[in-house]
Design a protein around this motif. Structure first.
Motif, mmCIF file in Angstrom:
data_model
loop_
_atom_site.group_PDB
_atom_site.id
_atom_site.type_symbol
_atom_site.label_atom_id
_atom_site.label_comp_id
_atom_site.label_asym_id
_atom_site.label_seq_id
_atom_site.Cartn_x
_atom_site.Cartn_y
_atom_site.Cartn_z
ATOM 1 N N CYS A 1 0.942 -1.230 -0.150
ATOM 2 C CA CYS A 1 0.056 -0.080 0.105
ATOM 3 C C CYS A 1 0.822 1.120 0.179
ATOM 4 C CB CYS A 1 -0.948 -0.047 1.389
ATOM 5 S SG CYS A 1 -2.231 -1.116 1.110
ATOM 6 N N PRO A 2 0.433 2.194 -0.668
ATOM 7 C CA PRO A 2 -1.076 2.482 -1.017
ATOM 8 C C PRO A 2 -1.090 2.110 -2.613
ATOM 9 C CG PRO A 2 0.158 4.552 -1.411
ATOM 10 C CD PRO A 2 1.254 3.517 -0.771
ATOM 11 N N GLN A 3 -0.133 1.388 -3.151
ATOM 12 C CA GLN A 3 -0.087 1.015 -4.662
ATOM 13 C C GLN A 3 -1.161 0.116 -5.134
ATOM 14 O OE1 GLN A 3 2.476 1.516 -2.912
ATOM 15 N NE2 GLN A 3 4.506 1.862 -4.094
ATOM 16 N N TYR A 4 -1.525 -0.760 -4.107
ATOM 17 C CA TYR A 4 -2.330 -2.074 -4.403
ATOM 18 C C TYR A 4 -3.267 -2.248 -3.103
ATOM 19 C CZ TYR A 4 0.964 -2.932 -7.984
ATOM 20 O OH TYR A 4 1.665 -3.032 -9.149
ATOM 21 N N ARG A 5 -4.103 -1.351 -2.843
ATOM 22 C CA ARG A 5 -5.254 -1.322 -2.023
ATOM 23 C C ARG A 5 -6.354 -2.318 -2.271
ATOM 24 N NH1 ARG A 5 -6.843 3.676 -2.888
ATOM 25 N NH2 ARG A 5 -8.405 3.417 -1.193
ATOM 26 N N ASN A 6 -7.139 -2.500 -1.435
ATOM 27 C CA ASN A 6 -8.368 -3.347 -1.442
ATOM 28 C C ASN A 6 -7.877 -4.926 -1.816
ATOM 29 O OD1 ASN A 6 -10.787 -3.647 -1.452
ATOM 30 N ND2 ASN A 6 -11.388 -3.240 -3.596
ATOM 31 N N ALA A 7 -8.669 -5.242 -2.401
ATOM 32 C CA ALA A 7 -8.363 -6.887 -2.527
ATOM 33 C C ALA A 7 -7.249 -7.372 -3.646
ATOM 34 C CB ALA A 7 -9.828 -7.504 -3.103
ATOM 35 N N HIS A 8 -6.667 -8.450 -2.926
ATOM 36 C CA HIS A 8 -5.709 -9.414 -3.705
ATOM 37 C C HIS A 8 -4.710 -8.358 -4.280
ATOM 38 C CE1 HIS A 8 -8.402 -12.679 -3.517
ATOM 39 N NE2 HIS A 8 -9.441 -12.130 -3.775
ATOM 40 N N GLY A 9 -3.785 -7.739 -3.364
ATOM 41 C CA GLY A 9 -2.744 -6.929 -4.012
ATOM 42 C C GLY A 9 -1.605 -7.792 -4.429
ATOM 43 N N CYS A 10 -1.443 -9.062 -4.118
ATOM 44 C CA CYS A 10 -0.318 -9.768 -4.555
ATOM 45 C C CYS A 10 -0.583 -10.134 -5.952
ATOM 46 C CB CYS A 10 0.004 -10.785 -3.808
ATOM 47 S SG CYS A 10 0.567 -10.311 -2.229
ATOM 48 N N PHE A 11 -1.664 -10.345 -6.261
ATOM 49 C CA PHE A 11 -2.102 -10.844 -7.732
ATOM 50 C C PHE A 11 -1.939 -9.769 -8.686
ATOM 51 C CE2 PHE A 11 -5.138 -10.917 -11.134
ATOM 52 C CZ PHE A 11 -5.041 -12.344 -11.516
ATOM 53 N N TRP A 12 -2.292 -8.426 -8.470
ATOM 54 C CA TRP A 12 -2.369 -7.359 -9.049
ATOM 55 C C TRP A 12 -1.125 -7.094 -9.439
ATOM 56 C CZ3 TRP A 12 -5.888 -7.402 -12.732
ATOM 57 C CH2 TRP A 12 -7.091 -7.724 -12.235
ATOM 58 N N ALA A 13 -0.369 -6.989 -8.304
ATOM 59 C CA ALA A 13 1.178 -6.690 -8.683
ATOM 60 C C ALA A 13 1.838 -7.549 -9.694
ATOM 61 C CB ALA A 13 2.118 -6.800 -7.398
ATOM 62 N N LEU A 14 1.597 -8.763 -9.646
ATOM 63 C CA LEU A 14 2.052 -10.206 -10.679
ATOM 64 C C LEU A 14 1.490 -9.403 -11.899
ATOM 65 C CD1 LEU A 14 1.608 -13.101 -8.426
ATOM 66 C CD2 LEU A 14 3.782 -12.103 -9.487
#
Length: 271
Positions: free
Chosen positions: A160-173
């Motif tokens: 955070c704050p780049q990958y807030r809310n759900a499934h931040g690991c997935f979306w970073a990948l």
């Protein structure tokens, strides 16, 4: 100030987790009971209508066509990834059960349909915790998350704050942003993962073999010693929030099958 490692006056903690999440309900609870005074565990048994509300919110957020992409990933995950992930969870939980003893009778247990129910609020008030660890999918209301003396914290699966809310690991990948595949320890405020950040935690993983589900557990369970130290600092008043000023902020949602296939294809090319 008390210190979580001080056996004479250990910090009082409460864990909030889901009934069907054995790694947190059993494994994380044992760790907390060993490293702190775990005075209570709130086990959530959510009614079906809560899941329906989450579905409605996701449709409103991404639209019906994209929601079909979300459903497609759910089906794919159940058919091709779930069995392997469950085996990993079982092995990890077995290791935690060897490392940490079972909960003692002094830890009170409450089963509730929602972390925001009146019974949970009264339960927390009666236990007077120093820190609450919320490992649940629901946003907590202010009258709940402000009860503990040092705050309520989440181990958010994402940086955070780049990958807030759900499934931040997935979306970073999915964004080919491997440096931001990790977990954020943050203190809950009124926003969605917008509270003060107290630490970033990462772990080794194989993006061609480890699912996002396994990765977001690894970034927690591979860092228990570091988390113990950080909770000590927070309780002792020695921990200062990290600055996130100037960083981009993004609110994400459920995984898409199309995004999964893309990042898996790209990962295999790099392997």
């Amino acid at each position: 100030m008390t210190d979580c490692s001080d056996t004479a006056s250990r910090c009082r903690t409460v864990l909030i987790c889901h009934a069907d999440d054995d790694l947190n309900r059993e494994g994380l609870a044992r760790w907390l009971a060993t490293t702190t005074e775990l005075v209570g565990v709130v086990i959530l048994e959510e009614p079906a209508k809560r899941m329906r509300r989450r579905i409605q919110r996701e449709i409103q957020r991404v639209g019906l066509v994209r929601f079909l992409d979300v459903l497609a990933f759910r089906v794919y995950y159940k058919l091709f990834l779930a069995k392997r992930d469950h085996a990993w969870e079982r092995t990890t939980l077995d290791q935690l059960c060897v490392q940490f003893p079972p909960l003692g009778p002094s830890t009170r247990i409450l089963h509730a349909p929602s972390p925001n129910s009146k019974e949970v609020e009264q339960f927390l008030q009666s236990l007077t915790p120093d820190i609450v660890i919320a490992r649940c999918k629901s946003l907590l209301k202010e009258s709940v998350f402000t009860i503990p003396k040092s705050g309520t914290f989440v181990m958010h699966p994402g940086i955070c704050p780049q990958y807030r809310n759900a499934h931040g690991c997935f979306w970073a990948l999915a964004q080919n942003d491997r440096g931001n595949v990790g977990m954020t320890l943050l203190k809950i405020d009124k926003g969605i993962d917008t509270g003060p950040v107290y630490g970033y935690y990462r772990s080794e993983f194989d993006e061609t073999q480890d699912s996002h589900h396994v990765i977001q557990h690894k970034v927690v369970f591979d860092n228990l010693d570091a988390l113990t130290a950080k909770l000590n600092e927070i309780q002792a008043g020695r921990a200062a929030p990290l600055s996130t000023q100037g960083l981009p902020s993004g609110e994400w949602g459920q995984p898409w099958l199309t995004a999964y296939w893309k990042y898996l294809r790209d990962a295999r090319k790099r392997a």
